[in-house]
Motif scaffolding. Structure first.
Motif, PDB file in Angstrom:
ATOM      1  N   PHE A  13      11.859  43.243  28.522  1.00 14.73           N
ATOM      2  CA  PHE A  13      10.401  43.304  28.452  1.00 14.73           C
ATOM      3  C   PHE A  13       9.734  42.176  29.243  1.00 14.73           C
ATOM      4  CE2 PHE A  13      11.905  40.974  24.843  1.00 14.73           C
ATOM      5  CZ  PHE A  13      11.094  39.865  24.802  1.00 14.73           C
ATOM      6  N   ASN A  51      25.791  43.878  22.647  1.00 13.91           N
ATOM      7  CA  ASN A  51      24.892  42.857  22.123  1.00 13.91           C
ATOM      8  C   ASN A  51      23.589  42.775  22.905  1.00 13.91           C
ATOM      9  OD1 ASN A  51      25.648  41.651  19.835  1.00 13.91           O
ATOM     10  ND2 ASN A  51      26.424  39.776  20.739  1.00 13.91           N
ATOM     11  N   GLN A  60      23.404  41.754  25.923  1.00 13.54           N
ATOM     12  CA  GLN A  60      23.477  40.574  26.795  1.00 13.54           C
ATOM     13  C   GLN A  60      23.680  41.023  28.233  1.00 13.54           C
ATOM     14  OE1 GLN A  60      23.298  37.201  25.449  1.00 13.54           O
ATOM     15  NE2 GLN A  60      22.397  38.617  23.999  1.00 13.54           N
ATOM     16  N   THR A 110      19.288  43.836  19.754  1.00 18.72           N
ATOM     17  CA  THR A 110      18.697  42.550  20.114  1.00 18.72           C
ATOM     18  C   THR A 110      17.466  42.740  20.993  1.00 18.72           C
ATOM     19  OG1 THR A 110      20.949  41.741  20.166  1.00 18.72           O
ATOM     20  CG2 THR A 110      19.267  40.282  21.016  1.00 18.72           C
ATOM     21  N   THR A 111      17.565  43.702  21.912  1.00 23.49           N
ATOM     22  CA  THR A 111      16.453  43.950  22.826  1.00 23.49           C
ATOM     23  C   THR A 111      15.204  44.361  22.052  1.00 23.49           C
ATOM     24  OG1 THR A 111      18.127  44.899  24.231  1.00 23.49           O
ATOM     25  CG2 THR A 111      15.860  45.140  24.944  1.00 23.49           C
ATOM     26  N   SER A 156      13.846  41.401  19.960  1.00 25.31           N
ATOM     27  CA  SER A 156      13.145  40.354  20.713  1.00 25.31           C
ATOM     28  C   SER A 156      11.849  40.896  21.306  1.00 25.31           C
ATOM     29  CB  SER A 156      14.051  39.735  21.777  1.00 25.31           C
ATOM     30  OG  SER A 156      14.661  40.732  22.544  1.00 25.31           O
ATOM     31  N   LYS A 210      19.829  32.879  17.366  1.00 28.38           N
ATOM     32  CA  LYS A 210      20.099  33.044  18.798  1.00 28.38           C
ATOM     33  C   LYS A 210      21.588  33.272  19.043  1.00 28.38           C
ATOM     34  CE  LYS A 210      18.535  31.879  23.253  1.00 28.38           C
ATOM     35  NZ  LYS A 210      19.269  33.006  23.793  1.00 28.38           N
ATOM     36  N   TYR A 229      23.729  34.514  16.949  1.00 33.30           N
ATOM     37  CA  TYR A 229      24.080  35.854  16.483  1.00 33.30           C
ATOM     38  C   TYR A 229      23.814  36.868  17.595  1.00 33.30           C
ATOM     39  CZ  TYR A 229      23.910  40.150  13.703  1.00 33.30           C
ATOM     40  OH  TYR A 229      24.128  41.415  13.221  1.00 33.30           O
ATOM     41  N   ASP A 230      22.653  36.756  18.214  1.00 35.76           N
ATOM     42  CA  ASP A 230      22.288  37.709  19.265  1.00 35.76           C
ATOM     43  C   ASP A 230      23.275  37.698  20.423  1.00 35.76           C
ATOM     44  OD1 ASP A 230      20.131  38.379  17.797  1.00 35.76           O
ATOM     45  OD2 ASP A 230      18.672  37.226  18.968  1.00 35.76           O
ATOM     46  N   THR A 231      23.791  36.508  20.772  1.00 35.69           N
ATOM     47  CA  THR A 231      24.654  36.446  21.946  1.00 35.69           C
ATOM     48  C   THR A 231      26.123  36.635  21.607  1.00 35.69           C
ATOM     49  OG1 THR A 231      24.633  34.057  21.755  1.00 35.69           O
ATOM     50  CG2 THR A 231      23.127  35.017  23.356  1.00 35.69           C
ATOM     51  N   ARG A 232      26.533  36.268  20.389  1.00 33.41           N
ATOM     52  CA  ARG A 232      27.979  36.200  20.130  1.00 33.41           C
ATOM     53  C   ARG A 232      28.494  37.189  19.092  1.00 33.41           C
ATOM     54  NH1 ARG A 232      30.930  31.929  22.930  1.00 33.41           N
ATOM     55  NH2 ARG A 232      29.277  31.097  24.203  1.00 33.41           N
ATOM     56  N   TRP A 233      27.612  37.773  18.307  1.00 31.39           N
ATOM     57  CA  TRP A 233      28.092  38.485  17.133  1.00 31.39           C
ATOM     58  C   TRP A 233      29.058  39.619  17.441  1.00 31.39           C
ATOM     59  CZ3 TRP A 233      28.966  37.610  12.353  1.00 31.39           C
ATOM     60  CH2 TRP A 233      29.245  38.657  11.499  1.00 31.39           C
ATOM     61  N   SER A 234      28.759  40.419  18.461  1.00 31.77           N
ATOM     62  CA  SER A 234      29.602  41.599  18.690  1.00 31.77           C
ATOM     63  C   SER A 234      31.052  41.208  18.968  1.00 31.77           C
ATOM     64  CB  SER A 234      29.050  42.457  19.821  1.00 31.77           C
ATOM     65  OG  SER A 234      29.029  41.731  21.012  1.00 31.77           O
TER      66      SER A 234
END
Lengths: 325, 504
Positions: A70, A288, A290, B106-107, B110, B446, B448-453
């Motif tokens: 976004f 995720n 990312q 996450t997208t 955020s 933060k 969690y968003d980058t590492r959780w998977s």
């Protein structure tokens, strides 16, 4: 190459022009204007590459950003090499590299020669219809998607009612956990690659073989060479440039095993030997959200592939072969 | 109008480099567009069926009439929701009302938290139906304490255990209500030939690949483990899989596996394989949504109309002295957000207009239209109030696409002609009182968003390895210890801090 050969007829014209000082304006735009129709014909192709291949490469900048959809590429914060640092310091990096290299290497050793051998065998077939029949059948697996291939193998190899395990059990053996045993994953993967791709891979080699001068075979026969010797001394050397080009291209994909196939045959119990960069990108990057991290891993793979192609090409040239460029 | 704008932009920038392209898109996204009060209201929503209903079809017209709002639907296929949403968010091409999900994306989260959307909390009270939204659902829908959209309301916990009733009867067993009894049933189903065919071809539990995330997770809830995360007595937010209750459940389930009371190769079994296996009578106990019993029966009937298959639906399993509880499988009763972009509704009045529309959709009449269709055209009601769809194809074409866009799935529960459906609806409603939700769902971390998977996958693998006997409990614990340094502890810390901020 094209420009050089077609420019030849224009040479005498140019030499006559040098005798006339006034005519100097024309050779200013020589080749381009004279071949404008050819260039015009190339425009769609060039546009295709610019729009669909080169322009999207600009998107690679997200590998150096903390990309958020976004905010867009313009608005996302710049993080430099953070994602690369994360990749190289990740605990699993060595495991990923090892698995990817091992499987790629096994593919080169076991899967790469199969189409060549198959093409040599097909080339020896004399019955026209039989040959075509065999060709059609071995091309077929290429058109199945990996999902189908994986499902077929699942049904065959499962211990819960899979046909092959049923046979083993009926013969008095213990069921073999083909699908979960880490030792079976790589053989299974390579086997499926061969089953799916080998037939299709023969096309290029068969095409190369049609170019071999048949007089060579006749001469060899007169000299008393059998079928095997003919293949070894005539066919193989004749298709060597093709093999080398194919080999260099295969090297270029060394880290690009493709996500789909491995994702479908991998599970918790064999992941240790199966996790490769492509599947890792999926879990760590796509799942995720990312996207930047995924792009960074992809860029890394691409650069390694490019490097390998350049090295392989140099090597081929050093040995007096043509290479890919 | 929108399509023309998209096309002209596309051709205009086709020759430019990708960077320029993206910059243009981003820039255009920022400029004020939409929010035109004259045109019909636009609603970007998700479609789960293969075809979209025709624009201005019967349901849409009926809904427009009922709500008094003219609207236009922009369907986003469920399979590509995230990509489409990403594109829409990055280009600013949204709508007056936007369906946002999946909840854990996450997208999406955020984007919601970015300030693009209205915080609707203060306005809900003005609308009769919106004011009634369950507090637990609202809590689950919050992101760090703020409510950036009206939550899609779902039943909070649909899970339970379904057991083959006909097999129980064959063996003279009672319906199990504790883990101990369930274990005995699993043993009997495996060893005592419950289908009476003289072959050793059945097991108790029939699990699948997603055991750790779905089936077993629900079982661990009976042992006292939390849903994803839980808050300790001293206010720490910790992952459920690090708790003693979870490990106790793992030890029990490993025993079940060792004894062969669960299908031995469940780590390779996909959801459809599982359904097939159950329909074929390979296993008799499934930890799943209670509504599935009906589907298993239908599948078994399609293969063998004479199938003796019958199911007992159980929603009150307990383990030793742990009080009755059930983990939420629907993110605490919410399935996404109905978000309103500020750009499209710049004033409070325009916001109220959209909220009023959502409120109307929650009325029984609108709910009926989106669930069953139009009486006489799509369905019939008999004297007992049982709803029967008359033309399945037409219903699937015209009505079904709307059912997943209902702002709530529990406005009315219609009587069905299938007793399993009615029983499941009843038991799922009962579950609400004992539901356990994930306290971290509404919090942001933060890390969690980058590492959780990646962390979750590694724990998932270790779980499967432990259950199948490839590793021991010490190895599982060592794995978790090693993950602590790779972000797990940081996630805990960040959630704990966020939890403290919101709650206190």
């Amino acid at each position: 190459m094209n420009a050089a050969t077609t420019a030849a007829p224009g040479v005498p014209e140019a030499s006559t022009r040098t005798e006339r000082p006034q005519g100097r304006r024309r050779p200013q735009r020589p080749a381009f204007w004279r071949h404008r129709t050819l260039y015009l014909m190339a425009v769609p192709g060039i546009a295709y590459f610019l729009v669909f291949k080169y322009a999207p490469m600009g998107g690679l900048v997200i590998a150096f950003q903390d990309y958020m959809p976004f905010l867009g590429i313009g608005g996302s914060p710049w993080v430099g090499f953070d994602h690369f640092v994360r990749l190289f310091t990740e605990d699993t990096f060595l495991l990923l590299l090892r698995n990817t290299l091992t499987i790629s290497f096994m593919l080169l050793v076991f899967a790469f020669p199969v189409p060549i051998i198959l093409a040599l065998l097909l080339n020896e077939l004399r019955g026209k219809y039989f040959k075509r029949g065999v060709q059609s059948v071995i091309y077929l697996p290429h058109f199945l998607s990996w999902v189908i291939v994986a499902s077929i193998f699942y049904v065959l190899l499962s211990t819960d009612g899979g046909s092959i395990n049923n046979l083993i059990v009926d013969a008095g053996g213990d069921p073999v956990p083909f699908l979960t045993d880490p030792d079976w994953l790589r053989p299974l993967y390579i086997g499926q690659e061969i089953w799916k791709g080998a037939g299709w891979g023969t096309i290029v080699y068969l095409a190369a073989m049609t170019a071999v001068d048949t007089q060579l075979y006749e001469a060899a026969e007169l000299d008393g060479a059998g079928r095997l010797r003919q293949s070894w001394h005539i066919t193989l050397p004749a298709i060597r440039p093709t093999i080398i080009v194919m080999f260099i291209l295969a090297i270029g994909d060394f880290l690009e095993l493709g996500f789909e196939h491995m994702f479908l045959v991998m599970n918790s119990l064999n992941r240790e030997v199966g996790e490769i960069f492509d599947t890792y990108v999926y879990t760590a990057g796509i799942q995720n959200g990312q996207l930047s991290y995924a792009a960074a891993v992809g860029l890394f793979k691409g650069l390694v592939g490019l490097l390998l192609v350049i090295m392989a090409n140099r090597l081929a040239k050093r040995f007096g072969e043509e290479g890919v460029y | 109008m929108i399509s023309r704008r998209t096309i002209s932009r596309r051709t205009g920038t086709a020759i430019a480099s990708a960077t320029a392209l993206a910059l243009t898109l981003a820039a255009c996204g920022g400029s004020g567009e939409g929010g035109d009060a004259d045109g019909p209201m636009t609603w970007m929503t998700v479609i789960h069926t293969p075809t979209t209903p025709t624009p201005d079809g019967p349901i849409e017209t009926a809904l427009e009439e009922y709500t008094g709002t003219e609207f236009e639907l922009q369907w986003v296929p469920a399979a590509s929701t995230e990509e489409k949403l990403n594109a829409a968010l990055s280009s600013g091409q949204l709508a007056d009302l936007v369906t946002l999900g999946p909840v854990e994306s996450t997208t999406v989260r955020s984007a919601l938290a970015s300030g693009m959307f209205w915080d609707v909390e203060d306005y809900l009270g003005e609308f009769p139906n919106l004011a009634k939204i369950d507090q637990g659902t609202l809590d689950s829908a919050r992101i760090d304490g703020e409510l950036y959209g009206v939550p899609y309301q779902k039943v909070k916990a649909r899970y339970g255990v379904v057991v083959r009733q006909d097999w129980l009867d064959n063996l003279g067993l009672e319906v199990p209500h504790t883990i101990e009894e369930l274990t005995k049933v699993a043993q009997a189903f495996t060893e005592d030939d419950p289908d009476g065919n003289g072959k050793d071809d059945t097991v108790g539990f029939y699990d699948r690949e997603e055991s750790f995330l779905v089936g077993f997770e629900s079982l661990s809830g009976y042992f006292g483990a939390g849903s994803g995360f839980e808050v300790t007595t001293d206010g720490q937010v910790v992952p459920a899989f690090t708790t003693d209750a979870f490990k106790e459940a793992m030890e029990w389930y490993r025993g079940v596996y060792e004894n062969g009371w669960v299908n031995q190769e469940f780590v390779t079994v996909q959801k459809t394989n599982q359904q097939d296996g159950i329909a074929q009578g390979k296993g008799g106990i499934v930890v799943t949504g209670l509504f599935e019993a009906k589907n298993y029966n239908a599948l078994a009937k399609s293969a063998d109309p004479e199938t003796p298959m019958e199911w007992a639906l159980i929603n009150d399993l307990t383990y030793e002295d742990v009080p009755r509880r059930i983990l939420s499988d629907t993110n605490g009763g919410m399935g996404g957000w109905l978000a309103i972009p500020k750009e499209y509704a710049p004033t409070e009045d325009e916001l109220r207009k959209v909220l009023g529309f959502i409120d109307k959709l929650l009325d029984e009449e609108a709910y009926g239209l989106m669930t069953n269709g139009i009486e006489g055209e799509h369905y019939e009601t008999d004297a007992d109030g049982v709803v029967t769809v008359t033309d399945q194809t037409e219903w699937e074409q015209e009505v079904q696409p709307f059912s997943s866009s209902r702002p709530s799935e529990k406005v009315v529960t219609y009587e069905s002609s299938d007793p399993y459906v009615n029983e499941a609806n009843e038991l799922m409603a009962e579950n609400e009182a004992n539901v356990i939700t994930n306290p971290a769902q509404s919090l942001t971390s933060k890390t969690y968003d980058t590492r959780w998977s990646v962390i979750e996958q590694q724990v998932n693998d270790a779980y499967n390895q432990y259950i199948t006997g490839a590793i021991e409990m010490a190895d599982f614990e060592a794995k978790i210890e090693s993950l602590r340094g790779q972000g797990l502890d940081q996630i805990s810390e960040e959630f704990t801090a966020a939890y403290a901020e919101v709650n206190g």
